[in-house]
Design an enzyme around this catalytic site. Structure first.
Site, mmCIF file in Angstrom:
data_model
loop_
_atom_site.group_PDB
_atom_site.id
_atom_site.type_symbol
_atom_site.label_atom_id
_atom_site.label_comp_id
_atom_site.label_asym_id
_atom_site.label_seq_id
_atom_site.Cartn_x
_atom_site.Cartn_y
_atom_site.Cartn_z
ATOM 1 N N THR A 169 0.852 -1.188 0.000
ATOM 2 C CA THR A 169 0.000 0.000 0.000
ATOM 3 C C THR A 169 0.886 1.236 0.000
ATOM 4 O O THR A 169 1.889 1.300 0.714
ATOM 5 C CB THR A 169 -0.932 0.009 1.226
ATOM 6 O OG1 THR A 169 -1.907 -1.025 1.080
ATOM 7 C CG2 THR A 169 -1.653 1.354 1.365
ATOM 8 N N PHE A 171 1.497 4.803 1.158
ATOM 9 C CA PHE A 171 1.104 5.744 2.202
ATOM 10 C C PHE A 171 1.731 7.103 1.930
ATOM 11 O O PHE A 171 2.857 7.192 1.432
ATOM 12 C CB PHE A 171 1.564 5.260 3.577
ATOM 13 C CG PHE A 171 0.742 4.128 4.151
ATOM 14 C CD1 PHE A 171 -0.312 4.390 5.017
ATOM 15 C CD2 PHE A 171 1.023 2.810 3.815
ATOM 16 C CE1 PHE A 171 -1.067 3.357 5.547
ATOM 17 C CE2 PHE A 171 0.268 1.764 4.338
ATOM 18 C CZ PHE A 171 -0.779 2.049 5.203
#
Length: 275
Positions: A169, A171
């Site tokens: 992911t 960020f």
């Protein structure tokens, strides 16, 4: 450093914050909006926001990026390792139900099908782990982080159950104050928002400057302005530092076609982009 994140202790956002800044003080927020709000009001508080996932795509925070227009300081691609957690003494063959965030369930679909588990969608992964620890039912499990297992005293029944071993992911670390790193030989990204003037072929004309100057776009996403189906903003990431001539020239050309344009930040590209 104080870092606000969405979720309760043990979330992947908190895990990412602690990996980036081991000595940071983390602040739990119920919503993404609360994260942005805290950071917008206090320059000492940064917000760590999951922006997109390799497997399931955008997280859906673009409207908040537009609303608060915080400065982006860093990007970090954090490996998402999902784990099946149960109460102490439970066994994997006893599990009937699994609880987690919708994206975590989607990212672990092969494992869930293999064990014929009933999916139960909840607000977040760490919250699911907390629920399992309080429920004390051996037939129930959660998909969450190893940090959640530690915090809520749960058994790790199976590690790394995500479909994609390289599940990551992206960020973003964001804050109120504007900071621009010095231009050097490193790899940089420049992020910005823009809204086009209403005219035929506006997007084609606006983006032509990037092509002419040899600038690579790594992200271009449209989303509707609030209460409108015909007015759109665009969120864009480009490779390069805003002090580079080719970036300056491209943004100058873009500005000629825009009603609104706002630079969100200039920051170093995560090294994972080279892999």
């Amino acid at each position: 450093m104080k870092i606000a994140y969405q979720g309760i202790p043990g979330s992947y956002s908190e895990s990412c914050a602690k990996k980036m800044y081991p000595d940071c003080e983390t602040i739990s927020c119920k919503t993404f909006d609360e994260c942005f709000e805290k950071s917008s009001e206090n320059s000492e508080i940064k917000a760590i926001i999951p922006e997109s996932n390799k497997t399931t795509g955008n997280i859906g925070v673009e409207y908040l990026i537009f609303k608060y227009r915080l400065n982006i300081y860093e990007e970090h691609f954090f490996p998402i390792k999902h784990n099946l957690l149960g109460i102490k003494g439970s066994k994997i063959n006893e599990i009937k139900n699994v609880y987690s965030h919708a994206q975590a369930l989607s990212q672990s679909s092969n494992f869930i099908r293999k064990y014929n588990l009933n999916e139960n969608v909840r607000a977040d992964t760490a919250g699911s782990a907390k629920y399992i620890s309080e429920n004390k039912d051996k037939t129930k499990s959660a998909i969450a982080s190893l940090l959640s297992a530690e915090i809520y005293n749960l058994e790790v029944l199976q590690k790394n159950i995500q479909d994609d071993e390289n599940n990551v992911t992206r960020f973003l670390l964001m804050g109120r104050d504007i900071y621009q790193p010095e231009f050097n030989k490193g790899d940089f990204l420049t992020s910005f928002l823009f809204k086009l003037k209403s005219k035929p072929a506006a997007l084609y004309s606006a983006l032509s400057g990037f092509a002419l100057n040899g600038v690579n776009l790594t992200k271009l996403q449209s989303f509707p302005e609030k209460n409108s189906f015909s007015s759109f903003f665009f969120l864009c990431d480009i490779e390069g530092h805003i002090e580079e001539d080719k970036i300056k020239n491209s943004l100058k050309e873009l500005g000629l076609h825009c009603e609104d344009m706002h630079v969100l930040g200039v920051y170093k590209a995560d090294k994972i982009r080279k892999k």
